[in-house]
Design a protein around this motif. Sequence first.
Motif, mmCIF file in Angstrom:
data_model
loop_
_atom_site.group_PDB
_atom_site.id
_atom_site.type_symbol
_atom_site.label_atom_id
_atom_site.label_comp_id
_atom_site.label_asym_id
_atom_site.label_seq_id
_atom_site.Cartn_x
_atom_site.Cartn_y
_atom_site.Cartn_z
ATOM 1 N N LYS A 1 -7.268 -60.676 -23.625
ATOM 2 C CA LYS A 1 -6.528 -61.188 -22.470
ATOM 3 C C LYS A 1 -6.307 -62.690 -22.682
ATOM 4 O O LYS A 1 -6.998 -63.530 -22.104
ATOM 5 N N ASN B 1 6.506 -65.553 -19.600
ATOM 6 C CA ASN B 1 6.738 -64.130 -19.862
ATOM 7 C C ASN B 1 7.995 -63.926 -20.699
ATOM 8 O O ASN B 1 8.030 -63.080 -21.604
ATOM 9 N N ASN C 1 5.543 -69.434 -14.756
ATOM 10 C CA ASN C 1 5.003 -68.090 -14.955
ATOM 11 C C ASN C 1 6.067 -67.139 -15.484
ATOM 12 O O ASN C 1 5.825 -66.343 -16.395
ATOM 13 N N VAL D 1 -5.188 -66.546 -22.684
ATOM 14 C CA VAL D 1 -4.829 -67.521 -21.652
ATOM 15 C C VAL D 1 -4.421 -68.826 -22.338
ATOM 16 O O VAL D 1 -5.087 -69.274 -23.272
ATOM 17 N N SER E 1 -0.170 -59.278 -22.161
ATOM 18 C CA SER E 1 0.131 -60.111 -21.005
ATOM 19 C C SER E 1 -0.546 -61.468 -21.197
ATOM 20 O O SER E 1 -1.772 -61.556 -21.318
ATOM 21 N N VAL E 2 0.261 -62.526 -21.247
ATOM 22 C CA VAL E 2 -0.239 -63.882 -21.478
ATOM 23 C C VAL E 2 -0.211 -64.648 -20.159
ATOM 24 O O VAL E 2 0.806 -64.661 -19.460
ATOM 25 N N LYS E 3 -1.321 -65.293 -19.828
ATOM 26 C CA LYS E 3 -1.443 -66.034 -18.577
ATOM 27 C C LYS E 3 -1.415 -67.524 -18.855
ATOM 28 O O LYS E 3 -2.071 -68.002 -19.774
ATOM 29 N N LEU E 4 -0.632 -68.252 -18.067
ATOM 30 C CA LEU E 4 -0.542 -69.709 -18.186
ATOM 31 C C LEU E 4 -1.248 -70.347 -16.997
ATOM 32 O O LEU E 4 -0.979 -69.997 -15.844
ATOM 33 N N LEU E 5 -2.164 -71.287 -17.284
ATOM 34 C CA LEU E 5 -2.920 -71.967 -16.233
ATOM 35 C C LEU E 5 -2.952 -73.461 -16.504
ATOM 36 O O LEU E 5 -2.965 -73.891 -17.665
ATOM 37 N N LYS F 1 -11.771 -71.267 -18.648
ATOM 38 C CA LYS F 1 -10.589 -70.682 -18.006
ATOM 39 C C LYS F 1 -10.880 -70.185 -16.581
ATOM 40 O O LYS F 1 -10.053 -69.485 -15.998
ATOM 41 N N SER G 1 -2.495 -72.882 -10.610
ATOM 42 C CA SER G 1 -1.315 -72.115 -10.995
ATOM 43 C C SER G 1 -0.201 -73.076 -11.418
ATOM 44 O O SER G 1 0.003 -74.123 -10.793
#
Length: 657
Positions: free
Chosen positions: A197, A167, A163, A199, A178-182, A151, A157
Motif C-alpha cells: 500500500k 490517480n 488526489n 504512500v 492504489s497510491v495515496k498522496l499525503l 505515514k 490531505s
Amino acid sequence: MPLLFSIQVHREEIIQAINWTLIHSLWQGMLLALVAGSIVFFTKKVSPSLRYNLLAGSLLLFIIVVAATFSMQLIKANLVANTVQATPAANTIAIGPAMPLLPVEPGLSLPGKIVVFLNEHANWIVLIWILMIGLQFTRLAAGLYGVYQLKRRHIFSPGEYWNNRINELGRHLQINKSVKLLQSGIARIPAVIGYFKPVILFPAGLLASLPANEVEAILIHELAHIRRKDFLVNLLQNMIEIIFFFNPAVLWVSSLIKSERENCCDDIAVCQTDSKRNYINALLAFQGSDLHVTGPLMNAFGGEKDHLMNRVKRIIYNSNKTLNNMEKKFLAAGMIITTIFIFAFTSNNLQQKAIVKDTASYTEVVPAAEVRLPVPLATRDTVPGKDSKHSGVLNGTINSTVNGQKYKLVIEHGRIAELYVNGKKIPAEKIAGYKSITDPILLQSKLDMEHAEKDSEQARKEMAESKADMEESEKDVTRAKLEMEKAKEEMEQDMEQAKKEMEQNQLEMAQSKKEMEQAKLEMEHAKMEMAQDMEQAKREMEKAKLEMGEAKKKMALEMEEAKIEMEHSKKDFARSKNEVEQSRKEMERSSKIQAGFIEDLIKEHILKGKEELSTYKLSNEELIVNGVKQAGAIHKKFKDKYVKGDNWTMEYNGAVQ
C-alpha cells in the motif's frame, strides 16, 4: 546440493563454514567490485536502466557465489570432521603412533599461520559477526517501525485536485496499485513509503509553494519508484549491506545501484514531462536537503548535495557517472591484494596437501606392531620384510597364531628355514608336514608386502604430481604478476586518458560558463537599452498627452461651465441611488454570511441553536464565540472560508461588520 542435505552437520562445522564463507567473501567482493567498476567504466553512454540491471545482476551473482561457498565449506567441514573421527576397522592394520597431518607451527608459512589463527578463532569471529548483524537488524526493524509511524503522524490531505491528479498520473504509468498522496509535517523532502500500500509523502506546504508542473515532475519520479518496486529492492539491499557490513566492495556496489536507481526514475520523469528545465528546477529546489531525515528505507526525491548535482549534470549532458581517481585506485589496490591473497593461500594449500600425502605414504609402509588378518583359522603377529636382493621375495620372521597354537616362521629368501610351534623348534624334515598351515601364512604375508609396495609407489607418484602442481602454481603466479603489471599499465593509461577527458570537460564547461556569462551581460545591456528607450517613449507620450489635454480643456471649457450645474445634480442623484442600492445588497450579503456562519457554528457543535449566540469575533488571529476562544483547527477552518483579507474582521454584537 544433494550431498549437502545428506550430511549431518554439527555446531562446530557450521561455525567453521560460516567463518570461511565470510573470509572468502572478501576476495569475492573484490571480484564483484572489479566487475562493477568495469560496468561503470564501459557504459558511459548507455541507459541507466541497463547499468542498473547489470550492477544488480552482478550483486545477485555475488550472493549466489557466497551461498555456494557456504555449501562447499559445510561439506568440507563435515568431511574433515568425519576423517578425524574415523577409527580403524577390526580387520585393518594397526600402525602404531599416529603421524601429524600438518607441520608444527614454527614451520608454517605466513598464509599457513593465518589459516591456523582463523581456524582457532572461528568462534570469536562468527560471534562478533552475529552480534553486529543482530545490532544492525535491530536498527533496521526500528527504521521500519519509524517509517510505519511516519505515514500516520502529522499528516494532512493534499486536497481533491492533487488526489485526482495522482490517480491520473498512476494510471498513465500503468500502476495497478492504489497510491495515496499525503502532506507530512515531519518529512523534509518527497519520499515513497511501503510496497503493498504505497504512500507518497510531500512536505507540508510544498504543493502550494512550487509550480504545478514541477510538483507533477516530482510525483512522476516517486511513482516511477513504485512502478519499479524499488521499496522492496531497497529493503533487500539493506539486508545485504547488514550481512556484509565488513565488506567495503559490497557496500560500494550497493551505493552504485542506489545511484542508478535514482537516475532511472529521473529519466522516466523527464520523458513523461517533456521538459528537462522543469525537472531540473524541481531537483535544485531540494539542494542541500538531508536525505537521512527520511531514512535509508525510503526512496527520497532529493538527496545529498554532490549526488544531486551529479544527477543534474547527467540530465543536462546525457553522460553517465564514471569512476573517479579514488575509485580507480581502490580497484587497482584491491585487485593486487586479492590476487596475492589467492595465490598465497593456493600455494599454502598445495604444500599442506603434499605434506599430508607424504605423511600418509610414510604411515602405510611402516611395519605394524600387530597384524590381524581376515583369515578364518589364523592370525599373524608380525610381517616379514622384503629381500633387498630379490624382488618379491620374503625375508624375516613371522609370528602368528592358528587355532590357539603359536607359530614362528624364520624366512630366508622366500623359504622356511626354521619353524617353531608354541616355542618348540620343529625338525627340518618335519616342516613339510605343517604346509597346510604355513602356506596360507606365507601367501597372506606376500600379499601384504605387495600391497605396501603399491601404496608406496602411489605415494611417490602423488608427491611427484604435487611437486608438478606447485611448479605450475609458481608459473601461474609469475604469469599473474605479469598480467597484473600489464593491467596496471593499462589502468594507468585509462586513468591518464580519463584525466585528460576530465580536464577537457572542465575546459569546455569553463568556456561554456564564460559564454553564458557573456550572453547574460549582453542580455542585461540590451535590457537596459530597451528600458531607456521605453522610458524615453513614455516621456514623449506623456508630453503629447498633456498637450492634447490642455487643448481639449480649452475647447470644452465653455461647454463644461454650462453643464456643470446640471451634471452635478444628476451625479448627486445617481450617487444617492447607487449608495442606497449598495447598502441594501451589502445588508443582504451580510445577512447570508452571518446565517451561514451561525449554521457552521451549529454544525461544529459550538452552538446548539441560533438562540445561544450572543457575540462572536473572527479575524486572522482568533475565533471567539460567546467570549470563548476556539481551537486552532476550528479557527483555521472558519478563517479559510470567511476571512477575505489580512486586516478583515467579522464581529457580531447586534450588527455585522
